[in-house]
Design a protein around this motif. Structure first.
Motif, PDB file in Angstrom:
ATOM      1  N   LEU A  68      35.047  65.282  32.273  1.00 33.33           N
ATOM      2  CA  LEU A  68      35.112  66.490  31.454  1.00 33.33           C
ATOM      3  C   LEU A  68      36.367  66.462  30.597  1.00 33.33           C
ATOM      4  O   LEU A  68      36.369  66.940  29.464  1.00 33.33           O
ATOM      5  CB  LEU A  68      35.114  67.737  32.342  1.00 33.33           C
ATOM      6  N   VAL A  72      37.591  67.625  26.582  1.00 31.86           N
ATOM      7  CA  VAL A  72      38.462  68.772  26.355  1.00 31.86           C
ATOM      8  C   VAL A  72      39.755  68.363  25.657  1.00 31.86           C
ATOM      9  O   VAL A  72      40.252  69.089  24.806  1.00 31.86           O
ATOM     10  CB  VAL A  72      38.788  69.452  27.706  1.00 31.86           C
ATOM     11  N   LEU A  75      44.888  71.258  27.222  1.00 31.74           N
ATOM     12  CA  LEU A  75      44.709  72.704  27.305  1.00 31.74           C
ATOM     13  C   LEU A  75      46.078  73.357  27.378  1.00 31.74           C
ATOM     14  O   LEU A  75      47.037  72.719  27.809  1.00 31.74           O
ATOM     15  CB  LEU A  75      43.930  73.047  28.582  1.00 31.74           C
ATOM     16  N   TYR A  85      43.755  67.876  30.985  1.00 33.05           N
ATOM     17  CA  TYR A  85      42.696  68.598  31.699  1.00 33.05           C
ATOM     18  C   TYR A  85      42.774  68.335  33.196  1.00 33.05           C
ATOM     19  O   TYR A  85      42.549  69.243  34.000  1.00 33.05           O
ATOM     20  CB  TYR A  85      41.323  68.199  31.152  1.00 33.05           C
ATOM     21  N   LEU A 210      33.078  78.762  40.666  1.00 33.74           N
ATOM     22  CA  LEU A 210      32.714  78.346  39.317  1.00 33.74           C
ATOM     23  C   LEU A 210      33.419  79.139  38.218  1.00 33.74           C
ATOM     24  O   LEU A 210      33.695  78.613  37.150  1.00 33.74           O
ATOM     25  CB  LEU A 210      31.195  78.457  39.129  1.00 33.74           C
ATOM     26  N   PHE A 211      33.701  80.427  38.485  1.00 33.10           N
ATOM     27  CA  PHE A 211      34.155  81.280  37.382  1.00 33.10           C
ATOM     28  C   PHE A 211      35.626  81.689  37.444  1.00 33.10           C
ATOM     29  O   PHE A 211      36.123  82.289  36.508  1.00 33.10           O
ATOM     30  CB  PHE A 211      33.288  82.546  37.297  1.00 33.10           C
ATOM     31  N   PHE A 215      37.694  75.642  36.278  1.00 32.00           N
ATOM     32  CA  PHE A 215      37.288  74.572  35.367  1.00 32.00           C
ATOM     33  C   PHE A 215      37.650  74.831  33.905  1.00 32.00           C
ATOM     34  O   PHE A 215      37.626  73.912  33.105  1.00 32.00           O
ATOM     35  CB  PHE A 215      35.780  74.325  35.473  1.00 32.00           C
ATOM     36  N   TYR A 216      37.907  76.067  33.546  1.00 31.61           N
ATOM     37  CA  TYR A 216      38.301  76.369  32.161  1.00 31.61           C
ATOM     38  C   TYR A 216      39.084  77.675  32.148  1.00 31.61           C
ATOM     39  O   TYR A 216      38.960  78.488  33.057  1.00 31.61           O
ATOM     40  CB  TYR A 216      37.079  76.447  31.239  1.00 31.61           C
ATOM     41  N   PRO A 217      39.915  77.866  31.126  1.00 32.65           N
ATOM     42  CA  PRO A 217      40.807  79.030  31.139  1.00 32.65           C
ATOM     43  C   PRO A 217      40.072  80.350  30.934  1.00 32.65           C
ATOM     44  O   PRO A 217      38.939  80.387  30.451  1.00 32.65           O
ATOM     45  CB  PRO A 217      41.769  78.754  29.973  1.00 32.65           C
ATOM     46  N   VAL A 220      37.977  81.928  27.598  1.00 30.16           N
ATOM     47  CA  VAL A 220      36.620  81.761  27.074  1.00 30.16           C
ATOM     48  C   VAL A 220      35.760  83.002  27.327  1.00 30.16           C
ATOM     49  O   VAL A 220      34.698  83.139  26.746  1.00 30.16           O
ATOM     50  CB  VAL A 220      35.888  80.529  27.672  1.00 30.16           C
TER      51      VAL A 220
END
Lengths: 281, 276
Positions: A68, A72, A75, A85, A210-211, A215-217, A220
């Motif tokens: 991934l 990306v 970040l 990442y 998951l949230f 995995f991402y800031p 989003v």
């Protein structure tokens, strides 16, 4: 000799007194270490299952960090400066594995022992109370989680993802996170009626995994969803770990610690009271 | 004084090979009709959450980035991910449904002993279980395709072919795992090791979330043995209309070989365990 030992003995005695204040009388004998020895003996035969728990986050780090990461690039880190990442998700995976391990141990394993193994009934026939059992089980989950976290931190170090001396505090922080989830998990298990209820555990743990910015800031999400995520315990764990491993430490992180302190207190008291009710009445 | 036992010839007839398999499938269906609610979380909600987290959340992060566009060949990340997630959910359902329930049939509720006490053979039980898992994947996969469509992840009618591929991939996992479970005596270690060292790495390293070529060179050959990688390649080719006929044939042949070998082995091990 006595001068050295006395304060320790006194603080142990006062913590026993504190536990007695919070939980029903006669349910704590101060012997929870007996459970740790039992758990260690019992898991000697299932060592492969024990060891495999360490590999899960490492597989995620290898796959997601590399794969991934190639999509990306970099970040913004917790203090705004860019990080790779892999450095972004590694602390998230550390927090998530502390949560997953603690929840798994304190729900599935405890439920099995409670309903099918009838192990606790046997233990209560000895000079052990329900609170000894609760503390012993949580303690074992912590030892296990601590070993996994230490292993994962070593892997992070090997990949050059620990860039600050604050990372040394990531281990105790992971233990606190695991303690909080284990305590709440155990309290929840005491309300479970059948295996079907474990779907609810998945329903809580998987979305968090998951949230919760693993995995991402957070950026989003739309604002209302950001507020929901900010209320979740794993979010605070991830923030804590990410701050410590990248060295972006600030006083606001005490708020995250307070969140887990409350979880621990509520979890332990509810679990102790419920186990008392389930096993002794 | 108890009544004398009269032994008579059974009025029933032994079912044919296909009928025996169907009877086992029917058994699973009758159970499922009563207990389907328990499986909603794992079979529908779990893939939905992965779709939201990676397709929508992670997708928003990488949208427009050069790295992502190069990886997906220009299509949106959600569209690129969706057929692969369909295959992943098939594999996870297959692995789970052929592990604990199989051990349970041998050890806890012993329903396989009951079935084979009647005129159903152990081999038919094994094949029936695998067929049931494939059917179940077809059903939950169809629901999942609907969900993908709602989120705008469907690029072409090829997604229907991707669904069939997912069923094939699931069966290619269910057959060998059923055989493995038939050899398991104790749930303690075997299944944790199966999930942690086979299913999870397979999910992560089979080109679901990113192309396999983004991994270090020494990891890539692992993908070639992974049924999920073969399934993902065809499912994606179907959903995005990027057919390479020769490669697709190779992938299908590999999956079929796994199904045949796995089913044969499962039938053998079921026979050994139920008719010692």
């Amino acid at each position: 000799m006595t001068a050295v030992h006395e304060p320790a003995a006194r603080s142990a005695a006062s913590s026993v007194a504190l536990v007695r204040l919070l939980v029903p009388a006669g349910s704590y004998a101060g012997r929870s270490h007996a459970l740790l020895i039992r758990s260690a003996t019992a898991s000697r035969r299932a060592w492969l299952a024990f060891v495999s728990g360490f590999f899960e986050p490492v597989f995620y780090l290898l796959a997601m960090g590399q794969g991934l990461g190639s999509m990306v690039g970099v970040l913004p880190g917790p203090d705004g400066s860019p990080i790779s990442y892999a450095a972004f998700i590694a602390p998230g995976l550390l927090a998530a594995s502390a949560m997953n391990g603690a929840v798994f141990d304190s729900t599935f394993n405890v439920f099995f022992k409670l309903k099918y193994g009838r192990i606790y009934d046997a233990m209560l026939a000895t000079p052990l109370g329900p609170v000894d059992i609760a503390l012993g089980e949580i303690g074992w989950a912590l030892i296990r989680g601590g070993l996994y976290s230490l292993g994962f931190l070593a892997v992070m170090g090997g990949f050059g993802l620990l860039v600050s001396p604050w990372a040394l505090l990531a281990l105790p922080a992971a233990l606190m996170v695991a303690f909080a989830f284990a305590a709440v998990g155990m309290a929840a298990t005491s309300y479970m009626r059948s295996w079907q209820d474990f779907d609810l555990v998945t329903l809580v743990v998987l979305p968090m995994f998951l949230f919760s910015t693993t995995f991402y800031p957070l950026s989003v999400y739309p604002r209302w969803l950001q507020i929901v995520v900010e209320c979740l315990p794993l979010y605070h764990a991830v923030e804590l770990m990410r701050g410590l491993t990248t060295g972006a430490v600030h006083t606001g992180m005490l708020g995250h610690l307070a969140y887990f302190a409350v979880m621990i207190a509520v979890g332990v008291v509810v679990a102790a009271r419920r186990l008392d009710a389930l096993l002794l009445r | 004084m108890s009544a004398p036992v009269v032994v008579t010839r059974s009025a029933g007839r032994a079912p044919g090979a296909a009928r025996g398999v169907l009877l086992v499938v029917e058994h699973c269906w009758v159970w499922y009709r009563r207990n389907w609610r328990a499986t909603v979380v794992s079979s529908v909600l779990q893939p939905l959450l992965f779709l939201l987290a990676f397709g929508v959340g992670f997708g928003a992060l990488v949208q427009g980035g050069a790295g992502a566009a190069a990886a997906t060949g220009g299509v949106g990340y959600l569209v690129w991910l969706a057929p692969a997630l369909l295959a992943v959910s098939a594999v996870q359902t297959a692995a789970f449904e052929s592990s604990y329930p199989v051990l349970s049939g041998f050890k806890w509720n012993r329903v396989f002993h009951a079935m084979t006490a009647g005129p159903v053979s152990p081999g038919q039980v094994a094949l029936g279980l695998i067929a049931w898992v494939a059917l179940k994947i077809a059903g939950t996969g169809a629901v999942y395709v609907g969900v993908i469509a709602v989120f705008g992840g469907v690029a072409s009618p090829g997604i229907v072919v991707a669904l069939l591929v997912a069923v094939l991939t699931g069966a290619a996992v269910a057959a060998p795992v059923t055989a493995f479970s038939a050899s398991v005596e104790n749930e303690g270690t075997a299944f944790s090791v199966l999930f942690r060292f086979v299913v999870i790495p397979m999910t992560l390293f089979s080109g679901t979330f990113f192309p396999v070529d983004r991994l270090p060179g020494w990891v890539q050959p692992l993908a070639w043995v992974s049924p999920l990688w073969h399934g993902t390649e065809i499912a994606r080719a179907a959903a995005l209309d990027r057919w390479q006929p020769l490669a697709a044939l190779g992938h299908v042949a590999y999956l079929l070989a796994l199904i045949v070998l796995g089913a044969a082995l499962a039938a053998r091990l079921f026979t050994r365990r139920l008719q010692p």
